[in-house]
Design an enzyme around this catalytic site. Structure first.
Site, mmCIF file in Angstrom:
data_model
loop_
_atom_site.group_PDB
_atom_site.id
_atom_site.type_symbol
_atom_site.label_atom_id
_atom_site.label_comp_id
_atom_site.label_asym_id
_atom_site.label_seq_id
_atom_site.Cartn_x
_atom_site.Cartn_y
_atom_site.Cartn_z
ATOM 1 N N HIS A 100 37.047 32.641 31.564
ATOM 2 C CA HIS A 100 37.038 32.228 32.968
ATOM 3 C C HIS A 100 35.567 32.039 33.341
ATOM 4 O O HIS A 100 34.808 33.015 33.391
ATOM 5 C CB HIS A 100 37.708 33.294 33.845
ATOM 6 C CG HIS A 100 39.190 33.378 33.618
ATOM 7 N ND1 HIS A 100 39.904 34.540 33.672
ATOM 8 C CD2 HIS A 100 40.083 32.383 33.322
ATOM 9 C CE1 HIS A 100 41.187 34.275 33.433
ATOM 10 N NE2 HIS A 100 41.322 32.972 33.213
ATOM 11 N N GLU A 103 33.510 34.283 35.631
ATOM 12 C CA GLU A 103 33.424 35.723 35.353
ATOM 13 C C GLU A 103 32.268 35.913 34.386
ATOM 14 O O GLU A 103 32.396 35.770 33.174
ATOM 15 C CB GLU A 103 34.769 36.215 34.822
ATOM 16 C CG GLU A 103 35.845 36.044 35.895
ATOM 17 C CD GLU A 103 37.268 36.257 35.396
ATOM 18 O OE1 GLU A 103 37.456 36.794 34.283
ATOM 19 O OE2 GLU A 103 38.193 35.860 36.129
ATOM 20 N N HIS A 207 36.318 39.881 30.789
ATOM 21 C CA HIS A 207 36.562 39.225 32.077
ATOM 22 C C HIS A 207 35.867 39.997 33.198
ATOM 23 O O HIS A 207 35.164 40.979 32.951
ATOM 24 C CB HIS A 207 38.072 39.187 32.353
ATOM 25 C CG HIS A 207 38.842 38.269 31.467
ATOM 26 N ND1 HIS A 207 39.421 37.113 31.913
ATOM 27 C CD2 HIS A 207 39.109 38.333 30.140
ATOM 28 C CE1 HIS A 207 40.022 36.494 30.898
ATOM 29 N NE2 HIS A 207 39.852 37.221 29.811
ATOM 30 N N GLU A 297 38.236 44.036 31.816
ATOM 31 C CA GLU A 297 37.774 43.597 33.142
ATOM 32 C C GLU A 297 36.582 44.479 33.478
ATOM 33 O O GLU A 297 36.724 45.687 33.655
ATOM 34 C CB GLU A 297 38.891 43.775 34.177
ATOM 35 C CG GLU A 297 40.173 43.018 33.859
ATOM 36 C CD GLU A 297 40.095 41.535 34.218
ATOM 37 O OE1 GLU A 297 39.073 41.118 34.819
ATOM 38 O OE2 GLU A 297 41.045 40.801 33.901
#
Ligand SMILES: [Zn+2]
Length: 411
Positions: A100, A103, A207, A297
């Site tokens: 992404h 990110e 991410h 994350e």
């Protein structure tokens, strides 16, 4: 400055003798300009990677696995004692960041990880052992077009998330549980092809936008537990252990310290129970590429100010290193026929943890099974062979545990 980016610098302020010693050392050590804590766009990132590949050519290999929609190279830097090719018994590990494009933290962390690894080889026993025993593939950006498309960095959703054809790359892989009728994007195809060229054993994709280590499955069916709002693999014990290995060393992740509370326990979560998605990369790795992958994350804010990057590196450095070591847990070995010729493409699996696509030996007859301590029956279906193994090391040991096995038809 945190990290090992001071090679060839920092000579000021020492006595004369010390200066001489460091000058001599400096001549022996290849000099790489220290990586600063800021966001590196494609040209700076390429320059850094090429510089590392040139100055540490014996332990690195830089290659592009394909091109983005807009023609940017998808760079992978390999670190290992034999960086250009696989060696029997040396497992293949990978990190992929920035799929992404908005990110951004993971992208910079992987550049700092590269610098940390190459500058500590031969100086730090932990890192030297890691490079001796592991081939580490690092892809700082899977979506370089998305990263460049971010006009105004933002903590939340931003235009750069998707690739430049407006596809979310983490919804763009084939899905085992339902039809994923999307046009496969060049970045996705490049990764899928890459997965066929190496026997990757363990991986993580990096991410941002939350703080948690999420593990497969991301999608599922009632047989995997979706009636209970989760979707578990037959290797759930291993995945929880892997996610914990990362989260437990990252204080903010363990505390679940983002402002938006999500109820994660100890910083880990089953992907499906967080929110189901189809076409994700971690399920694809586990199901089709025989590679255990989790999703990390790493920041509440997707694209934080660059001043925050040193603290992200500090919070993630130990986790990133410790997670790589886990590629050595469990059992690995080779299968041979009666003539001692390695047998490729035979099914080697643990009873009671059969995979949707059975895990098979690679072209060298090798297999790698990530397992926690315990007793297991390993089955080679095509040869009707069964092998009983006991893994006894405690999972809290700081050194990875493993057991080597050779099977042959005479077993
Ligand atoms: Zn993401």
């Amino acid at each position: 400055m945190e990290g090992g980016g001071d090679v060839g610098r920092g000579w000021v302020g020492y006595g004369k003798n010390m200066d001489c010693a460091r000058l001599w050392l400096g001549l022996l050590m290849p000099a790489v300009a220290a990586l600063d804590f800021s966001y590196h766009h494609q040209p700076e990132m390429e320059a850094f990677l090429k510089n590392v590949a040139q100055n540490y050519s014996s332990i690195t290999h830089l290659h592009s696995i394909g091109k983005s929609v807009q023609g940017r190279n998808l760079w992978v830097l390999v670190v290992g004692r034999s960086p250009r090719e696989h060696r029997i018994g040396i497992p293949e590990f990978k990190y992929v960041a920035n799929m992404h494009g908005d990110e951004a933290v993971g992208r910079e962390l992987l550049l700092h990880l590269i610098e940390y690894l190459v500058t500590r080889d031969g100086r730090d026993p932990e890192i030297t052992n890691l490079i001796n025993s592991t081939r580490i593939h690092i892809m700082p950006s899977m979506n370089p077009d998305g990263f460049e498309a971010v006009v105004k960095p933002d903590c939340f959703y931003n235009d750069g998330r998707d690739n430049s054809n407006l596809y979310d790359l983490n919804r763009n892989f084939p899905d085992a549980f339902e039809l994923n009728n999307v046009t496969r994007q060049p970045e996705t195809v490049a990764v899928m092809t890459w997965l066929t060229t190496e026997t990757f054993v363990l991986s993580a994709n990096l991410h941002g936008g939350a703080l948690v280590a999420s593990y497969p499955f991301d999608n599922g069916v009632p047989a995997t537990g979706t009636l209970y709002s989760r979707s578990l693999t037959p290797d759930d014990d291993v995945f929880q252990y892997l996610a914990n290995t990362y989260a437990s060393r990252n204080p903010d992740m363990k505390r679940n310290s983002c402002r938006i509370k999500t109820g994660f326990s100890n910083g880990i979560v089953n992907g499906y129970s967080w929110y189901p998605l189809k076409g994700g990369m971690q399920d694809y790795n586990y199901i089709w590429a025989q590679c255990f992958e989790i999703t990390l994350e790493l920041s509440c804010c997707k694209y934080p100010r660059k001043e925050k990057l040193p603290s992200f590196w500090k919070d993630n450095k130990d986790s990133l290193i410790e997670y790589i070591k886990q590629v050595h847990i469990g059992v690995k070995g080779q299968v041979f026929d009666q003539n001692e010729t390695p047998l490729s493409n035979v099914t080697v699996e643990v009873q009671d943890r059969k995979h949707i696509c059975p895990y098979r030996t690679n072209k060298f007859g090798e297999y790698y099974l990530l397992l926690l301590p315990g007793s297991y029956v390993i089955e080679i279906k095509e040869l009707s062979l069964f092998h009983f193994v006991i893994l006894s090391n405690g999972i809290n040991h700081s050194t990875p545990y493993q057991q080597d096995n050779s099977f042959s038809e005479q077993d």
